[in-house]
Design an enzyme around this catalytic site. Sequence first.
Site, PDB file in Angstrom:
ATOM      1  N   HIS A  40      51.773  14.000  42.304  1.00  0.00           N
ATOM      2  CA  HIS A  40      52.243  15.424  41.686  1.00  0.00           C
ATOM      3  C   HIS A  40      53.523  16.166  42.520  1.00  0.00           C
ATOM      4  O   HIS A  40      53.973  16.949  42.064  1.00  0.00           O
ATOM      5  CB  HIS A  40      51.105  16.163  41.266  1.00  0.00           C
ATOM      6  CG  HIS A  40      50.601  16.926  42.571  1.00  0.00           C
ATOM      7  ND1 HIS A  40      49.561  16.545  43.230  1.00  0.00           N
ATOM      8  CD2 HIS A  40      50.936  18.283  43.108  1.00  0.00           C
ATOM      9  CE1 HIS A  40      49.005  17.305  44.171  1.00  0.00           C
ATOM     10  NE2 HIS A  40      50.152  18.350  44.105  1.00  0.00           N
ATOM     11  N   ASP A  60      46.816  10.046  42.015  1.00  0.00           N
ATOM     12  CA  ASP A  60      47.505  10.834  42.364  1.00  0.00           C
ATOM     13  C   ASP A  60      48.076  10.635  43.941  1.00  0.00           C
ATOM     14  O   ASP A  60      48.282  11.149  44.707  1.00  0.00           O
ATOM     15  CB  ASP A  60      46.899  12.430  42.518  1.00  0.00           C
ATOM     16  CG  ASP A  60      47.919  13.424  42.626  1.00  0.00           C
ATOM     17  OD1 ASP A  60      49.072  13.283  42.546  1.00  0.00           O
ATOM     18  OD2 ASP A  60      47.695  14.629  42.880  1.00  0.00           O
ATOM     19  N   GLY A  80      51.591  23.740  49.071  1.00  0.00           N
ATOM     20  CA  GLY A  80      52.456  23.202  49.991  1.00  0.00           C
ATOM     21  C   GLY A  80      51.677  22.238  50.971  1.00  0.00           C
ATOM     22  O   GLY A  80      52.569  21.568  51.569  1.00  0.00           O
ATOM     23  N   SER A  94      49.500  19.996  49.934  1.00  0.00           N
ATOM     24  CA  SER A  94      49.124  18.627  49.083  1.00  0.00           C
ATOM     25  C   SER A  94      50.054  17.522  49.489  1.00  0.00           C
ATOM     26  O   SER A  94      51.290  17.661  49.977  1.00  0.00           O
ATOM     27  CB  SER A  94      49.675  18.988  47.496  1.00  0.00           C
ATOM     28  OG  SER A  94      48.663  19.285  46.656  1.00  0.00           O
ATOM     29  N   THR A 138      44.732  16.760  48.428  1.00  0.00           N
ATOM     30  CA  THR A 138      45.435  16.626  47.023  1.00  0.00           C
ATOM     31  C   THR A 138      45.227  17.902  46.209  1.00  0.00           C
ATOM     32  O   THR A 138      45.949  18.362  45.700  1.00  0.00           O
ATOM     33  CB  THR A 138      44.476  15.494  46.335  1.00  0.00           C
ATOM     34  OG1 THR A 138      44.836  14.182  47.160  1.00  0.00           O
ATOM     35  CG2 THR A 138      45.053  15.395  44.954  1.00  0.00           C
ATOM     36  N   ALA A 139      43.982  18.715  46.326  1.00  0.00           N
ATOM     37  CA  ALA A 139      43.652  19.695  45.430  1.00  0.00           C
ATOM     38  C   ALA A 139      42.757  20.585  46.091  1.00  0.00           C
ATOM     39  O   ALA A 139      41.969  20.210  46.962  1.00  0.00           O
ATOM     40  CB  ALA A 139      43.189  19.125  43.969  1.00  0.00           C
ATOM     41  N   ILE A 140      42.796  21.717  45.626  1.00  0.00           N
ATOM     42  CA  ILE A 140      41.908  22.955  45.953  1.00  0.00           C
ATOM     43  C   ILE A 140      41.152  23.518  44.608  1.00  0.00           C
ATOM     44  O   ILE A 140      41.641  23.334  43.291  1.00  0.00           O
ATOM     45  CB  ILE A 140      42.644  24.199  46.692  1.00  0.00           C
ATOM     46  CG1 ILE A 140      43.693  24.630  45.514  1.00  0.00           C
ATOM     47  CG2 ILE A 140      43.130  23.722  47.816  1.00  0.00           C
ATOM     48  CD1 ILE A 140      44.271  25.972  46.174  1.00  0.00           C
ATOM     49  N   LEU A 175      34.017  -3.360  38.275  1.00  0.00           N
ATOM     50  CA  LEU A 175      32.810  -3.836  38.602  1.00  0.00           C
ATOM     51  C   LEU A 175      32.353  -4.532  37.063  1.00  0.00           C
ATOM     52  O   LEU A 175      31.768  -5.643  37.146  1.00  0.00           O
ATOM     53  CB  LEU A 175      31.830  -3.053  38.880  1.00  0.00           C
ATOM     54  CG  LEU A 175      30.332  -3.524  39.721  1.00  0.00           C
ATOM     55  CD1 LEU A 175      30.855  -4.304  40.895  1.00  0.00           C
ATOM     56  CD2 LEU A 175      29.481  -2.348  39.950  1.00  0.00           C
ATOM     57  N   GLY A 176      32.489  -3.932  36.221  1.00  0.00           N
ATOM     58  CA  GLY A 176      32.276  -4.211  34.671  1.00  0.00           C
ATOM     59  C   GLY A 176      31.052  -3.764  34.118  1.00  0.00           C
ATOM     60  O   GLY A 176      30.348  -4.485  33.295  1.00  0.00           O
ATOM     61  N   ILE A 177      30.835  -2.355  34.353  1.00  0.00           N
ATOM     62  CA  ILE A 177      29.656  -1.931  33.734  1.00  0.00           C
ATOM     63  C   ILE A 177      30.021  -0.423  33.360  1.00  0.00           C
ATOM     64  O   ILE A 177      31.035   0.176  33.504  1.00  0.00           O
ATOM     65  CB  ILE A 177      28.378  -1.521  34.857  1.00  0.00           C
ATOM     66  CG1 ILE A 177      28.925  -0.354  36.160  1.00  0.00           C
ATOM     67  CG2 ILE A 177      27.966  -2.919  35.463  1.00  0.00           C
ATOM     68  CD1 ILE A 177      27.852  -0.115  36.726  1.00  0.00           C
ATOM     69  N   GLY A 184      27.773   3.218  32.458  1.00  0.00           N
ATOM     70  CA  GLY A 184      26.557   3.657  32.834  1.00  0.00           C
ATOM     71  C   GLY A 184      26.738   5.041  33.144  1.00  0.00           C
ATOM     72  O   GLY A 184      27.759   5.992  32.833  1.00  0.00           O
TER      73      GLY A 184
END
Length: 466
Positions: free
Chosen positions: A119, A149, A223, A225, A241-243, A280-282, A284
Site C-alpha cells: 500500500h 501487503d 509514515g 508502514s 504494516t498497520a495500526i 494445506l488443503g483444509i 475449518g
Amino acid sequence: MKSILKSVGAAVLGGAVVLGSYKTFIEPDTSSKIELAQESILTATPVTYTNNAIPNAVDFTEAAEKTVHAVVHVKNLTVSRGNPTMRDLMYGLVPLRQAVGTGSGVIITKDGYIVTNNHVIENSQALQVTLNDNRTYEAEIIGTEPGSDIALIKIDVDEDLPVVAFGDSDQARIGEWVLAVGNPFNLTSTVTAGIISAKGRDLNTRDQMQQSFIQTDAAVNPGNSGGALVNNRGELIGINTAIQSPTGSYTGYSFAVPSNNARKIIQDLMEYGFVQKGMLGISGGTLNGRAAQELGLQSAEGIYVSEVVEDSGAEKAGLKKGDIITSIDGVRMRSFADLSGYVGSKNPGDFVEATVLRNGKERPISIEITKNSTVTIPELDMDFRDLTNDEKRKYNLDSGALIIGTKNGLADTNLNGYVITKVNDRNVKNVENLKYIMDQTEANQRLILEVKNPQGQTERWRLTVD
C-alpha cells in the site's frame, strides 16, 4: 474502473470455495478500525521527562545501531482522476490529480533491494527512496503481493548498503522486547520500543486470504508502514504494516507481517517474478470452549477440520473431517491465522509434520504443501482458481475458471462462485488459459464473457478492458 453489465441476470449468491483456509468460528468484530499509513502533518509537543532508572533494563542501543541506517524513506507519486468540472464534461476532458504518499522500507541486500508495504507503493507513477544519510535515489518496483501487503523495490547503487538480517519470526515470543524502526516524514530513521503483545492476529480487513500478524505495543504512526520490527539482537522479525485505532493515530496496537512470510514472498519475487502460494488443503476454524463443547471434544485449543479439499496434500495424507490440528512442526496452532501464517511461509512441495487429535488420541501426520492455484488476473480485477472434480459435476462443466474474489470495488455484488466459461466465444479451459486469453487483449477492447452462476444458469457479461 471497469464495469460489468449482465444481460441475463440472476440473484447473486455469496459463498466462495476456499482452497486454503477460512474461519468457522470467529471473534466479534472490534469497533475500532485498521489504518494503513499515509502521509500526515507532523506536530511536536514538548514533554517533560523524569529520569527514573529501570533496574535490569534491556539495552536497545546495539539493535538500533544495526537497524537505523538500513531503514529508508519511500515517497510515492501517484496520478489519479480528479473531479470533473462542467467544462471537462462539455469537452470530454479527464482531469488528473497528483498526490504524494510516503512510507518506510527496509534494505535487505547490499545491492539495493528494499522491502516495503504494497500500500506504500500502490498505483505508483514514480518512486523515490531517501537513505538515512539523506542520499536520494529513484526506485523501480520488482514485484508485489497485495494479499500480504508486501512489495519489493530496487535502487541502483555503486557501493554496498547497510542491511537488516532476517530473524526467525516463528521463534518470537509473546512478551519479548522489540523495536519498531521507521523513516517517516523524511526525518531520518526513528526508533520506538515495546513488547510483542500477541501472534497470529487476523485483522480481517481485506477480501483476501487470512493473515497472521505480529501485534506489538511499540508506537507506530502514519509514515512508518514498511518499516522494520526487530528483536533486541537487531534481527528483522516483521514488516510494520498497520495500526488499530479509532482516531487514525497510534493508540497502543500495531501489527507487522512476520519476517518468515515476508522473506518467502521476497525470495519468490526475486526468483520467479511472482509468489508461489501453497496450501494445506483444509477448511475449518479455530476451536474455543463453546465450539469444543458443542462438538463433544475434550480439547478446546487447535484447528478443527470441517472439510478436506479434493486432491490436496491433506487428503493424500489421510486427514479427515473432525480431526483437530494442534501443532505443525512443533509450533502450536492456537488459531486459524496461526495455521495460515505458517503455511504461507512454505513453498509447494514442502512437507510439514502435523500433530493431529483424532478420537481423543494424538498422531503425527506428514502433509505435503500443494500448489494453491489461485491466480489474480489484473485485467478483470478478480481472483480465480481451477474447478475441482466435484465442482465440475456441480456446474455440469468440463472446464472453466472459478471466481473466488473481486477487487477494487469492481462490482457492487458478490461474484464469488461464478465460473467464466468463454471469452469472446473462446472456450476457457482453466485459469492459466484464461490468463493467456486476457494477456492478449488490448486496452479499451470490448469483451463478452460467458459465465455460469451458482445456480447453474448461463449469463453473459459485457466488459471493457482499461
